[in-house]
Enzyme design. Structure first.
Site, short mmCIF file in Angstrom:
data_model
loop_
_atom_site.label_atom_id
_atom_site.label_comp_id
_atom_site.label_asym_id
_atom_site.label_seq_id
_atom_site.Cartn_x
_atom_site.Cartn_y
_atom_site.Cartn_z
CE LYS A 1 -4.46 0.91 0.18
NZ LYS A 1 -5.57 0.09 -0.30
N GLY B 1 -23.78 5.08 1.13
CA GLY B 1 -22.79 5.54 0.16
C GLY B 1 -23.35 5.30 -1.22
CE1 TYR B 2 -26.81 3.86 -5.52
CE2 TYR B 2 -26.94 5.81 -6.88
CZ TYR B 2 -27.23 4.49 -6.67
OH TYR B 2 -27.94 3.77 -7.61
N GLY B 3 -21.33 5.91 -4.38
CA GLY B 3 -20.22 6.30 -5.26
C GLY B 3 -19.81 5.18 -6.18
CG ASN B 4 -15.78 5.35 -7.87
OD1 ASN B 4 -16.29 5.87 -8.85
ND2 ASN B 4 -14.69 5.85 -7.28
P1 NAD Z 1 -16.53 7.13 -3.60
O1 NAD Z 1 -15.88 8.36 -3.09
O2 NAD Z 1 -16.77 6.98 -5.07
O3 NAD Z 1 -17.94 6.90 -2.88
C1 NAD Z 1 -18.11 7.02 -1.51
C2 NAD Z 1 -19.59 7.34 -1.26
O4 NAD Z 1 -19.79 7.39 0.15
C3 NAD Z 1 -20.00 8.69 -1.80
O5 NAD Z 1 -21.31 8.60 -2.34
C4 NAD Z 1 -20.00 9.59 -0.56
O6 NAD Z 1 -20.89 10.68 -0.66
C5 NAD Z 1 -20.48 8.60 0.46
N1 NAD Z 1 -20.18 8.98 1.85
C6 NAD Z 1 -19.09 9.59 2.34
N2 NAD Z 1 -19.25 9.82 3.66
C7 NAD Z 1 -20.46 9.31 3.98
C8 NAD Z 1 -21.19 9.23 5.20
N3 NAD Z 1 -20.71 9.73 6.34
N4 NAD Z 1 -22.41 8.65 5.18
C9 NAD Z 1 -22.93 8.17 4.04
N5 NAD Z 1 -22.28 8.21 2.85
C10 NAD Z 1 -21.05 8.78 2.84
O7 NAD Z 1 -15.61 5.92 -3.03
P2 NAD Z 1 -15.63 4.41 -3.49
O8 NAD Z 1 -14.49 4.18 -4.42
O9 NAD Z 1 -17.01 4.02 -3.88
O10 NAD Z 1 -15.22 3.71 -2.12
C11 NAD Z 1 -16.17 3.46 -1.10
C12 NAD Z 1 -15.59 2.42 -0.15
O11 NAD Z 1 -15.25 1.24 -0.87
C13 NAD Z 1 -14.29 2.85 0.56
O12 NAD Z 1 -14.29 2.26 1.86
C14 NAD Z 1 -13.21 2.19 -0.27
O13 NAD Z 1 -12.01 1.97 0.47
C15 NAD Z 1 -13.90 0.90 -0.61
N6 NAD Z 1 -13.30 0.21 -1.76
C16 NAD Z 1 -13.28 0.81 -2.99
C17 NAD Z 1 -12.73 0.11 -4.05
C18 NAD Z 1 -12.75 0.70 -5.44
O14 NAD Z 1 -12.42 -0.05 -6.38
N7 NAD Z 1 -13.15 1.94 -5.63
C19 NAD Z 1 -12.16 -1.16 -3.87
C20 NAD Z 1 -12.20 -1.72 -2.61
C21 NAD Z 1 -12.77 -1.03 -1.55
#
Ligand code: NAD
Length: 405
Positions: free
Chosen positions: A85, A197-200
């Site tokens: 990491k 959460g509603y992201g990636n």
């Molecule tokens: P992102 O930034 O695209 O999405 C995160 C979402 O969570 C957003 O919609 C944000 O508004 C929301 N959020 C933030 N704080 C919040 C809160 N207090 N309450 C409710 N919603 C909240 O990030 P991502 O890439 O979707 O990652 C989300 C999680 O998944 C992280 O823990 C990340 O480590 C994990 N993850 C991601 C990947 C990847 O490929 N992107 C891989 C493994 C793990």
């Protein structure tokens, strides 16, 4: 596992932890020095692999812990990598694109001697993206004097990225959900799903589950949340969020707060935002039968015990969100072959990898009878402990085969 204390001792420290100082010419003409890290926890199973995080809270201890976590995740899903990491203590939201590029190139140059397709392969994490991977790769190519796309993964498609990488984590979590539903008899048709959460990672799984006939009854983001027991359309939710920057006030929904999806009435809960969201304060109010952890570390250890005692099945993060690193592995393989797969090939291989990882973990849970000490439901298995056992066993076997312990 009856591990010898010596082995625990070896696994407790990373093999290498690098701290670098990166001077960056800022847009205002001043030079600012940033601190960057790269940690390789264990390379017995292969080169180190793990993301790079750009965040103000990044510190050596955090990067060390995340590198250990990657050793576990890579072991669980069976990709031939150790855990690594990296990170830079910075705030990418307050850094211009030019500054970010100079910072990334400076970081790549500082750690170039210690990374490479056979040594350590970074990828994105919080605060980094495909463009940053592209800059990193380019800087590395200059130093190596050749094109080495396998040095980093989740690159843009045109420079050796893999098809399917963008949705890989959500797609992998979806395959894990299907397997969990089969194993633990959770029907999927008409099943109510709540997502924090509603992201990636959240948006793709919402879409796949919806297409299967599930109802998305609650979602939230950092601004607020939306609840509708009749279900909401995942693509319309994403479009609404793109337009208004939040799912809050989605037409036809009731407003809820950011953490409410954890405790609303639902069958499947998907924490997909941040760490430490299911805690001893709200774990008892969880109504879901099945939790699929897309976020890293969403459940505290105290909450984990409460959920277990309630009989809630948890598909742990090191299994549920391993689809990202799995398709990163596919990208590395394609880069080394110089031959690229179709969407269908990537999807099929991801399905196989996630299904096998789930079955291996479940088998381990049964084999070690991890549940006997505090099981409420005799048929239920502690999938988190089983995932760690599965991975640690592979790492220890590799260390023994190499004569490292
Ligand atoms: P992102 O930034 O695209 O999405 C995160 C979402 O969570 C957003 O919609 C944000 O508004 C929301 N959020 C933030 N704080 C919040 C809160 N207090 N309450 C409710 N919603 C909240 O990030 P991502 O890439 O979707 O990652 C989300 C999680 O998944 C992280 O823990 C990340 O480590 C994990 N993850 C991601 C990947 C990847 O490929 N992107 C891989 C493994 C793990």
């Amino acid at each position: 596992m009856n591990l010898e204390p010596d082995i625990v001792e070896v696994l407790s420290s990373p093999e290498r932890a690098l701290i670098v100082s990166i001077p960056v010419k800022m847009d205002n003409g001043e030079t600012k020095v940033f601190t960057g890290y790269r940690v390789q926890h264990n390379t017995s199973r292969g080169p180190a692999k793990g993301g790079i995080r750009y965040h103000p809270g990044v510190c050596l201890d955090e990067v060390k812990s995340l590198a250990f976590w990657m050793s576990i995740k890579n072991g669980v899903v069976g990709v031939p990598f150790g855990g690594g990491k990296g990170g830079i203590t910075c705030n990418p939201k307050e850094t211009s694109p030019g500054e970010l590029e100079r910072l990334t190139r400076g970081y790549a140059a500082s750690i170039a001697k210690f990374v490479g397709p056979d040594q350590d392969i970074p990828a994105p994490d919080v605060g980094t993206n495909a463009q940053i991977m592209g800059w990193f790769a380019d800087e590395y190519y200059k130093i190596a004097g050749k094109c080495v796309p396998g040095v980093i993964t989740a690159k843009p498609l045109g420079v050796g990225g893999s098809r399917g990488r963008g949705t890989a984590t959500g797609r992998g979590a979806f395959f894990a959900t299907l397997e969990a539903a089969r194993t633990f008899d959770v029907p999927l048709k008409g099943t109510r799903v709540s997502i924090q959460g509603y992201g990636n990672v959240a948006q793709p799984i919402a879409r796949y589950l919806y297409e299967l006939g599930c109802k998305i009854v609650a979602v939230s983001d950092s601004v607020g949340g939306a609840y509708n027991p009749e279900g909401m359309h995942p693509i319309k939710l994403a479009e609404f969020k793109n337009k208004t920057r939040s799912v809050k006030a989605f037409p036809g929904s009731e407003e809820i707060n950011t953490v409410d999806p954890i405790t609303v009435d639902c069958d499947i809960l998907i924490p997909a935002a941040l760490e430490n969201q299911i805690t001893e304060k709200n774990a008892d109010d969880v109504k879901a039968r099945l939790i699929v952890e897309e976020a890293n570390g969403p459940t505290t250890p105290e909450a984990d015990k409460i959920l277990y005692e309630k009989g809630v099945v948890v598909v742990p993060d090191v299994l549920a969100n391993a689809g990202g690193v799995t398709v990163s592995y596919f990208e590395w393989v394609q880069n080394r072959m110089g031959y690229y797969w179709s969407d269908e090939e990537v999807d099929e291989r991801l399905n196989q990898a996630m299904t096998k990882a789930f079955k291996d973990v479940y088998q381990t849970a049964k084999q070690y009878q991890i549940d006997t000490s505090f099981a409420i439901q005799p048929q239920q298995k502690d999938m988190r402990t089983a995932a760690f056992v599965t991975a640690v066993r592979k790492i220890v076997d590799a260390m023994q085969a190499l004569g490292r312990i």
